[in-house]
Design a protein around this motif. Structure first.
Motif, PDB file in Angstrom:
ATOM      1  N   LEU A  11       2.995   3.692  11.652  1.00 40.43           N
ATOM      2  CA  LEU A  11       1.987   3.048  10.819  1.00 40.43           C
ATOM      3  C   LEU A  11       0.777   2.795  11.697  1.00 40.43           C
ATOM      4  O   LEU A  11       0.912   2.264  12.808  1.00 40.43           O
ATOM      5  CB  LEU A  11       2.517   1.735  10.250  1.00 40.43           C
ATOM      6  CG  LEU A  11       1.683   1.047   9.172  1.00 40.43           C
ATOM      7  CD1 LEU A  11       1.684   1.868   7.891  1.00 40.43           C
ATOM      8  CD2 LEU A  11       2.208  -0.362   8.901  1.00 40.43           C
ATOM      9  N   ALA A  12      -0.421   3.183  11.225  1.00 35.69           N
ATOM     10  CA  ALA A  12      -1.622   3.084  12.053  1.00 35.69           C
ATOM     11  C   ALA A  12      -2.806   2.617  11.232  1.00 35.69           C
ATOM     12  O   ALA A  12      -2.842   2.773   9.999  1.00 35.69           O
ATOM     13  CB  ALA A  12      -1.930   4.439  12.686  1.00 35.69           C
ATOM     14  N   ASP A  13      -3.779   2.056  11.899  1.00 33.22           N
ATOM     15  CA  ASP A  13      -5.032   1.636  11.280  1.00 33.22           C
ATOM     16  C   ASP A  13      -5.756   2.863  10.725  1.00 33.22           C
ATOM     17  O   ASP A  13      -5.906   3.872  11.416  1.00 33.22           O
ATOM     18  CB  ASP A  13      -5.890   0.936  12.332  1.00 33.22           C
ATOM     19  CG  ASP A  13      -7.199   0.388  11.783  1.00 33.22           C
ATOM     20  OD1 ASP A  13      -7.449   0.508  10.572  1.00 33.22           O
ATOM     21  OD2 ASP A  13      -7.980  -0.157  12.585  1.00 33.22           O
ATOM     22  N   SER A  14      -6.208   2.762   9.472  1.00 33.50           N
ATOM     23  CA  SER A  14      -6.911   3.896   8.856  1.00 33.50           C
ATOM     24  C   SER A  14      -8.352   3.999   9.311  1.00 33.50           C
ATOM     25  O   SER A  14      -8.999   5.039   9.140  1.00 33.50           O
ATOM     26  CB  SER A  14      -6.885   3.770   7.332  1.00 33.50           C
ATOM     27  OG  SER A  14      -7.703   2.689   6.897  1.00 33.50           O
ATOM     28  N   GLY A  15      -8.915   2.903   9.840  1.00 34.26           N
ATOM     29  CA  GLY A  15     -10.307   2.913  10.285  1.00 34.26           C
ATOM     30  C   GLY A  15     -11.311   2.657   9.189  1.00 34.26           C
ATOM     31  O   GLY A  15     -12.519   2.664   9.450  1.00 34.26           O
ATOM     32  N   VAL A  16     -10.839   2.415   7.946  1.00 32.53           N
ATOM     33  CA  VAL A  16     -11.751   2.215   6.812  1.00 32.53           C
ATOM     34  C   VAL A  16     -11.203   1.102   5.917  1.00 32.53           C
ATOM     35  O   VAL A  16     -10.060   0.665   6.071  1.00 32.53           O
ATOM     36  CB  VAL A  16     -11.924   3.511   5.980  1.00 32.53           C
ATOM     37  CG1 VAL A  16     -12.444   4.651   6.831  1.00 32.53           C
ATOM     38  CG2 VAL A  16     -10.601   3.898   5.301  1.00 32.53           C
ATOM     39  N   ASP A  17     -12.012   0.691   4.943  1.00 35.32           N
ATOM     40  CA  ASP A  17     -11.576  -0.268   3.939  1.00 35.32           C
ATOM     41  C   ASP A  17     -11.279   0.471   2.640  1.00 35.32           C
ATOM     42  O   ASP A  17     -12.115   1.215   2.136  1.00 35.32           O
ATOM     43  CB  ASP A  17     -12.664  -1.323   3.713  1.00 35.32           C
ATOM     44  CG  ASP A  17     -12.224  -2.430   2.752  1.00 35.32           C
ATOM     45  OD1 ASP A  17     -11.013  -2.505   2.428  1.00 35.32           O
ATOM     46  OD2 ASP A  17     -13.081  -3.210   2.313  1.00 35.32           O
TER      47      ASP A  17
END
Length: 369
Positions: free
Chosen positions: A310-316
């Motif tokens: 699971l990783a940060d998508s970098g966007v909202d």
């Protein structure tokens, strides 16, 4: 040079996009993408699909309840190919048949699944469906509705009749996506009625073959066909991926399910797109809410999945993502940004955010062919 058409939401959908946009990288900096502006003046082209052999792109005009064809008119430009074709309220997805002879549009607002013919130049020919239906009805002495006029397929019925939504409201049909199966049939999702519907393509439209009911309240949204022939379906409400397979008699059924992530929060996270790696070893979904990318490993012959990262998508609000040449592009609907993520070549895990760029209300990517 890496280039992508970008679909987006315009003002009618509370967005800033002015039409189909162009996202492109420099020849010497393939991992640094920049938004080059809108190449069409199109209201809310929220989903894009490529014709298999022609330089023609089809856009779901979500706010305008239509589908429109565009032809490539230059290295990085598109122009309309005919007028938009009315299909239904909240059309949010369009898929092109492998032979390019028709498209299937899915309408979230009214639940319609609509088949539209395509001529040899790539133009949409919905009127021909009407005329063929009328002619067939007249020749056979059948009532017109028996010939499926206008390409609108049979409407869905709730397999959980009398049930209510989690909020206590009435359950409503919400068609959301279509996928072409290896055996020539077509699968569509109905997010509102928890259905995966299997269709055959007839001379005058789509013919319902059978339906697969998922557990009540799961909300099947998007799908990906695995090279093995299995169908993976991500659910918006229950944060799961269901795997379907066809039996010896051709009837599709659920053969497995798994949470997108052990720490996904139902009611807070809402999975959006489902995408796979080119080799079919991994599938990825984006969780709107926690704004993360969940990675799942494909096991066996494609019949089971295992979440592993699971990783940060970098966007909202990551509405769409695409795996391309070992990288992942993520569209942030609410942050007006696109993020480029590295993927581990060996494990398939998202490694981190390489680059971000400003893009007005992006909702979909399509590689420029």
């Amino acid at each position: 040079m890496t280039r992508f058409w970008v679909g987006g939401y315009g003002s009618a959908m509370d967005g800033q996009a002015e039409g189909i946009g162009l996202l492109a990288g420099d020849a010497d900096r393939q991992t640094s993408l920049a938004y080059r502006g809108a190449v069409t003046q199109t209201p809310s082209p929220s989903w894009l699909a490529q014709h298999p052999t022609l330089d023609v792109v089809y856009a779901a005009l979500e706010a305008d309840a239509g589908v429109q064809a565009f032809v490539r008119s230059g290295e990085s430009s598109l122009q309309p190919l005919g007028e938009p074709v009315a299909v239904g309220d909240g059309v949010c997805h369009v898929a092109v048949a492998p032979r390019g002879d028709f498209v299937v549009a899915s309408c979230y607002g009214d639940g319609r699944v609509v088949r539209i013919g395509v001529d040899p130049q790539g133009r949409l020919i919905a009127d021909a469906v009407n005329k063929a239906a009328e002619l067939r009805a007249a020749l056979l002495g059948e009532p017109l509705e028996a010939a499926a006029p206008a390409g609108v397929a049979a409407s869905a019925s709730d397999p959980y009749a009398g049930a209510r939504t989690a909020e206590g409201g009435e359950r409503v049909s919400h068609a959301h996506a279509a996928a072409f199966l290896a055996d020539g049939r077509i699968a569509t999702t109905d997010l509102g009625f928890d259905l995966v519907r299997i269709w055959r393509h007839g001379a005058h439209g789509l013919i319902l073959d059978h339906e697969v009911a998922l557990p009540m309240g799961t909300g099947p949204r998007h799908m990906v066909v695995h090279p093995s022939g299995h169908l993976h379906v991500v659910t918006e409400y229950s944060c799961e991926v269901f795997t379907l397979a066809a039996g010896v008699d051709g009837t599709w059924a659920v053969v497995g399910s798994v949470l997108t992530s052990p720490i996904a929060e139902i009611g807070t996270d809402f999975p959006a797109e489902l995408a796979r790696s080119r080799d079919g070893q991994f599938v990825y979904t984006a969780l709107r809410g926690s704004n993360t990318i969940a990675a799942l490993r494909v096991r066996g012959a494609g019949e089971s999945l295992e979440p592993f990262a699971l990783a940060d998508s970098g966007v909202d609000w990551p509405r769409h993502h695409l795996v391309h040449e070992g990288k992942m592009l993520v569209a942030g609907q609410r942050s007006d940004t696109v993020a480029l993520l590295d993927l581990d070549e060996r494990t398939g895990a998202p490694l981190g955010i390489r680059h971000r760029t400003v893009v007005p209300t992006p909702t979909h990517f399509l590689p420029v062919r």
